[in-house]
Design a protein around this motif. Structure first.
Motif, PDB file in Angstrom:
ATOM      1  N   ALA A  38       0.836  -1.209   0.000  1.00 49.86           N
ATOM      2  CA  ALA A  38       0.000   0.000   0.000  1.00 49.86           C
ATOM      3  C   ALA A  38       0.865   1.251   0.000  1.00 49.86           C
ATOM      4  O   ALA A  38       0.555   2.245  -0.669  1.00 49.86           O
ATOM      5  CB  ALA A  38      -0.938  -0.008   1.205  1.00 49.86           C
ATOM      6  N   ILE A  39       1.953   1.216   0.755  1.00 45.56           N
ATOM      7  CA  ILE A  39       2.856   2.366   0.819  1.00 45.56           C
ATOM      8  C   ILE A  39       3.507   2.604  -0.548  1.00 45.56           C
ATOM      9  O   ILE A  39       3.545   3.730  -1.051  1.00 45.56           O
ATOM     10  CB  ILE A  39       3.940   2.145   1.902  1.00 45.56           C
ATOM     11  N   ILE A  40       4.000   1.534  -1.158  1.00 44.03           N
ATOM     12  CA  ILE A  40       4.694   1.680  -2.446  1.00 44.03           C
ATOM     13  C   ILE A  40       3.714   2.072  -3.549  1.00 44.03           C
ATOM     14  O   ILE A  40       4.012   2.937  -4.388  1.00 44.03           O
ATOM     15  CB  ILE A  40       5.424   0.363  -2.790  1.00 44.03           C
ATOM     16  N   ASN A  41       2.527   1.482  -3.539  1.00 49.38           N
ATOM     17  CA  ASN A  41       1.543   1.804  -4.570  1.00 49.38           C
ATOM     18  C   ASN A  41       0.962   3.205  -4.406  1.00 49.38           C
ATOM     19  O   ASN A  41       0.262   3.697  -5.302  1.00 49.38           O
ATOM     20  CB  ASN A  41       0.424   0.763  -4.579  1.00 49.38           C
ATOM     21  N   SER A  42       1.225   3.839  -3.260  1.00 47.19           N
ATOM     22  CA  SER A  42       0.787   5.232  -3.093  1.00 47.19           C
ATOM     23  C   SER A  42       1.610   6.182  -3.958  1.00 47.19           C
ATOM     24  O   SER A  42       1.217   7.325  -4.184  1.00 47.19           O
ATOM     25  CB  SER A  42       0.905   5.648  -1.616  1.00 47.19           C
ATOM     26  N   LEU A  43       2.755   5.706  -4.453  1.00 46.25           N
ATOM     27  CA  LEU A  43       3.613   6.522  -5.316  1.00 46.25           C
ATOM     28  C   LEU A  43       3.113   6.424  -6.753  1.00 46.25           C
ATOM     29  O   LEU A  43       3.793   5.904  -7.631  1.00 46.25           O
ATOM     30  CB  LEU A  43       5.063   6.058  -5.213  1.00 46.25           C
ATOM     31  N   LYS A  44       1.916   6.895  -6.974  1.00 52.12           N
ATOM     32  CA  LYS A  44       1.288   6.784  -8.286  1.00 52.12           C
ATOM     33  C   LYS A  44       1.943   7.721  -9.293  1.00 52.12           C
ATOM     34  O   LYS A  44       2.483   8.761  -8.945  1.00 52.12           O
ATOM     35  CB  LYS A  44      -0.209   7.086  -8.170  1.00 52.12           C
ATOM     36  N   ALA A  45       1.823   7.345 -10.546  1.00 55.83           N
ATOM     37  CA  ALA A  45       2.496   8.106 -11.604  1.00 55.83           C
ATOM     38  C   ALA A  45       2.039   9.555 -11.669  1.00 55.83           C
ATOM     39  O   ALA A  45       2.817  10.451 -11.987  1.00 55.83           O
ATOM     40  CB  ALA A  45       2.260   7.424 -12.949  1.00 55.83           C
ATOM     41  N   ASP A  46       0.766   9.801 -11.333  1.00 53.34           N
ATOM     42  CA  ASP A  46       0.260  11.165 -11.488  1.00 53.34           C
ATOM     43  C   ASP A  46       0.688  12.111 -10.376  1.00 53.34           C
ATOM     44  O   ASP A  46       0.355  13.294 -10.408  1.00 53.34           O
ATOM     45  CB  ASP A  46      -1.272  11.157 -11.586  1.00 53.34           C
ATOM     46  N   ILE A  47       1.434  11.614  -9.379  1.00 55.25           N
ATOM     47  CA  ILE A  47       1.925  12.524  -8.343  1.00 55.25           C
ATOM     48  C   ILE A  47       3.452  12.533  -8.282  1.00 55.25           C
ATOM     49  O   ILE A  47       4.036  12.954  -7.313  1.00 55.25           O
ATOM     50  CB  ILE A  47       1.356  12.180  -6.950  1.00 55.25           C
TER      51      ILE A  47
ATOM     52  N   GLU B 122      10.912  16.956  -8.024  1.00 54.54           N
ATOM     53  CA  GLU B 122      11.049  17.255  -6.604  1.00 54.54           C
ATOM     54  C   GLU B 122       9.677  17.113  -5.962  1.00 54.54           C
ATOM     55  O   GLU B 122       8.724  17.801  -6.335  1.00 54.54           O
ATOM     56  CB  GLU B 122      11.591  18.669  -6.398  1.00 54.54           C
ATOM     57  N   ILE B 123       9.573  16.233  -4.994  1.00 57.64           N
ATOM     58  CA  ILE B 123       8.281  15.954  -4.381  1.00 57.64           C
ATOM     59  C   ILE B 123       7.800  17.155  -3.574  1.00 57.64           C
ATOM     60  O   ILE B 123       8.588  17.850  -2.932  1.00 57.64           O
ATOM     61  CB  ILE B 123       8.367  14.691  -3.502  1.00 57.64           C
ATOM     62  N   THR B 124       6.506  17.415  -3.634  1.00 55.26           N
ATOM     63  CA  THR B 124       5.920  18.571  -2.957  1.00 55.26           C
ATOM     64  C   THR B 124       5.113  18.127  -1.744  1.00 55.26           C
ATOM     65  O   THR B 124       4.822  16.945  -1.567  1.00 55.26           O
ATOM     66  CB  THR B 124       4.992  19.341  -3.913  1.00 55.26           C
ATOM     67  N   ILE B 125       4.723  19.103  -0.933  1.00 51.95           N
ATOM     68  CA  ILE B 125       3.871  18.810   0.227  1.00 51.95           C
ATOM     69  C   ILE B 125       2.555  18.196  -0.233  1.00 51.95           C
ATOM     70  O   ILE B 125       2.043  17.252   0.378  1.00 51.95           O
ATOM     71  CB  ILE B 125       3.628  20.088   1.052  1.00 51.95           C
ATOM     72  N   GLN B 126       2.024  18.696  -1.325  1.00 48.64           N
ATOM     73  CA  GLN B 126       0.775  18.141  -1.855  1.00 48.64           C
ATOM     74  C   GLN B 126       0.948  16.671  -2.220  1.00 48.64           C
ATOM     75  O   GLN B 126       0.061  15.838  -1.971  1.00 48.64           O
ATOM     76  CB  GLN B 126       0.315  18.941  -3.079  1.00 48.64           C
ATOM     77  N   ASN B 127       2.098  16.330  -2.816  1.00 46.46           N
ATOM     78  CA  ASN B 127       2.377  14.930  -3.129  1.00 46.46           C
ATOM     79  C   ASN B 127       2.356  14.068  -1.875  1.00 46.46           C
ATOM     80  O   ASN B 127       1.776  12.983  -1.855  1.00 46.46           O
ATOM     81  CB  ASN B 127       3.758  14.790  -3.782  1.00 46.46           C
ATOM     82  N   VAL B 128       3.005  14.564  -0.809  1.00 43.33           N
ATOM     83  CA  VAL B 128       3.078  13.818   0.452  1.00 43.33           C
ATOM     84  C   VAL B 128       1.677  13.604   1.017  1.00 43.33           C
ATOM     85  O   VAL B 128       1.340  12.507   1.492  1.00 43.33           O
ATOM     86  CB  VAL B 128       3.980  14.545   1.472  1.00 43.33           C
ATOM     87  N   CYS B 129       0.852  14.630   0.970  1.00 44.33           N
ATOM     88  CA  CYS B 129      -0.520  14.522   1.482  1.00 44.33           C
ATOM     89  C   CYS B 129      -1.311  13.479   0.708  1.00 44.33           C
ATOM     90  O   CYS B 129      -2.065  12.681   1.296  1.00 44.33           O
ATOM     91  CB  CYS B 129      -1.223  15.877   1.411  1.00 44.33           C
ATOM     92  N   GLU B 130      -1.134  13.441  -0.619  1.00 46.56           N
ATOM     93  CA  GLU B 130      -1.839  12.462  -1.440  1.00 46.56           C
ATOM     94  C   GLU B 130      -1.352  11.045  -1.158  1.00 46.56           C
ATOM     95  O   GLU B 130      -2.128  10.084  -1.203  1.00 46.56           O
ATOM     96  CB  GLU B 130      -1.670  12.815  -2.917  1.00 46.56           C
ATOM     97  N   ILE B 131      -0.070  10.897  -0.851  1.00 52.78           N
ATOM     98  CA  ILE B 131       0.481   9.586  -0.490  1.00 52.78           C
ATOM     99  C   ILE B 131      -0.156   9.088   0.798  1.00 52.78           C
ATOM    100  O   ILE B 131      -0.583   7.935   0.899  1.00 52.78           O
ATOM    101  CB  ILE B 131       2.019   9.682  -0.354  1.00 52.78           C
ATOM    102  N   VAL B 132      -0.252   9.963   1.801  1.00 55.16           N
ATOM    103  CA  VAL B 132      -0.873   9.588   3.075  1.00 55.16           C
ATOM    104  C   VAL B 132      -2.342   9.233   2.877  1.00 55.16           C
ATOM    105  O   VAL B 132      -2.841   8.242   3.427  1.00 55.16           O
ATOM    106  CB  VAL B 132      -0.733  10.728   4.107  1.00 55.16           C
ATOM    107  N   LEU B 133      -3.040  10.021   2.089  1.00 51.80           N
ATOM    108  CA  LEU B 133      -4.451   9.757   1.808  1.00 51.80           C
ATOM    109  C   LEU B 133      -4.624   8.370   1.195  1.00 51.80           C
ATOM    110  O   LEU B 133      -5.548   7.624   1.541  1.00 51.80           O
ATOM    111  CB  LEU B 133      -5.005  10.831   0.865  1.00 51.80           C
ATOM    112  N   SER B 134      -3.735   8.002   0.305  1.00 54.74           N
ATOM    113  CA  SER B 134      -3.789   6.692  -0.338  1.00 54.74           C
ATOM    114  C   SER B 134      -3.531   5.561   0.666  1.00 54.74           C
ATOM    115  O   SER B 134      -4.249   4.562   0.695  1.00 54.74           O
ATOM    116  CB  SER B 134      -2.760   6.629  -1.475  1.00 54.74           C
TER     117      SER B 134
END
Length: 370
Positions: free
Chosen positions: A202-211, A215-227
């Motif tokens: 689940a953690i690895i699959n949270s790294l979806k292509a569309d995010i 350079e990873i952003t705060i928004q990216n991190v939030c979407e990873i947690v949501l996933s």
């Protein structure tokens, strides 16, 4: 020249203890999962692994102790190296894995997953290689992260802890103040992870292509947690924090100010060991926002300081935001507040040496009954 992918996920999982069955199960789930093709997944795992016989249709029930490195590709685990009886609690072994992983599997971004036992201030990754428990000290862990940054000039974009007792401000402070800013963001359970562990797939699959970005952003991190939180709910739901050193330096300064106020009031009223007055569920740790709200009921002067605390905590805690994490009990960012002096005396040699405790009157609060 090796093809550089968008992410490398390094998993450092120690099951050389009573977590061996759970760690091994996570490994099997990882092999069975469909993982994104643009991500390198490599793991160093220790524990009692089932031996694989020549006949793939049969599985031996016998187990052997092993520390192995694998690459996970297309539902298969390719054994890269058997490290035999290496201690996973040894910082040198940890550093060797990190350096090897990023050299052999280059990427734009880096996620590190730490899985095993956690012992708060005393250390993590408890290892029973010789029937005695060995711990990697917190300082050994952070020194390793610093050396990794120094030698590779590579930042760990996201550090995921599948480990108990990491959500303590004193522990997080140690990581945030790691020299050379080795880690940008951290993801951890709001309480303690479930016994079976956080789901690595689940953690690895949270790294979806569309995010994925250079350079990873705060928004990216939030979407990873949501996933991830689609799988993990309740106390085992995760949250993300920003490890900006300036935020934590300010938080420590506020804690020192708060401690001065508490000491002033306690001395006047001759209140005993302050931890006994807040009835926290765990008896040792308490949610920092909850502690502040309860303290304000005793000392009205705390109000302004509480507002400053909440302001800086809102910058540290990225998602879910602070108001969505239950204030009561032990969820979110906790602080050490024992109910009696014995709890402090048992870990005093570890606690007193933490960076958070240096030139901080909070230590006078903790040792207040001695």
């Amino acid at each position: 020249m090796k093809l550089k992918k968008e992410w490398t996920v390094l998993i450092y999982a120690n099951g050389n203890n009573d977590l061996d069955t759970n760690i091994y199960r996570q490994f099997q789930l990882l092999k069975a999962a469909r993982l994104p093709a643009n991500i390198n997944v490599v793991i160093q795992i220790a524990g009692f692994h089932q031996q694989q016989p020549v006949d793939d249709n049969k599985i031996s029930l016998e187990k052997e102790l092993a520390v192995c490195r694998y690459q996970i590709v297309h539902n298969k685990a390719f054994l890269i190296k058997n490290l035999e009886e290496t201690s996973m609690a040894n910082p040198a072994a940890f550093l060797d894995f990190l350096l090897w992983g990023i050299k052999e599997f280059p990427s734009e971004n880096l996620m590190l997953i730490i899985s095993g036992h956690g012992f708060g201030f005393m250390g993590l990754l408890g290892d029973c290689i010789d029937k005695n428990i060995h711990l990697m000290s917190l300082q050994g862990f952070t020194n390793t992260l610093s050396k990794f940054r120094q030698r590779t000039n590579k930042v760990i974009n996201i550090l995921v802890f599948d480990v108990c007792y990491i959500n303590l401000i004193e522990v997080i402070y140690e990581i945030a103040l790691t020299p050379r800013n080795a880690v940008y963001y951290m993801i951890l359970a709001q309480g303690n992870p479930p016994v079976e562990g956080l789901s690595w797939p689940a953690i690895i699959n949270s790294l979806k292509a569309d995010i994925l970005y250079p350079e990873i952003t705060i928004q990216n991190v939030c979407e990873i947690v949501l996933s991830i939180n689609k799988i993990h709910v309740g106390d085992s739901a995760v949250f993300a924090i920003c490890l900006m050193p300036d935020y934590f330096t300010r938080l420590k300064a506020l804690t020192d100010q708060l401690s001065g106020l508490i000491l002033k009031n306690t001395l006047k009223t001759e209140i005993g060991f302050i931890g006994s007055g807040f009835g926290q569920k765990d008896g040792t740790f308490i949610s920092l926002p909850y502690f502040l709200s309860q303290l304000r009921k005793k000392y009205h002067e705390v109000g302004d300081l509480e507002a400053e605390f909440i302001d800086i905590l809102n910058q540290i805690v990225l998602y879910p935001n602070l108001c969505e994490i239950k204030k009561e009990e032990n969820l979110g960012i906790n602080i050490f507040l024992p109910n009696n002096p014995k709890d402090y005396l048992q870990i005093r040699n570890y606690y007193d040496n933490l960076l958070f405790c240096q030139n901080n009157r909070w230590l006078n609060i903790i040792a207040g009954s001695l």
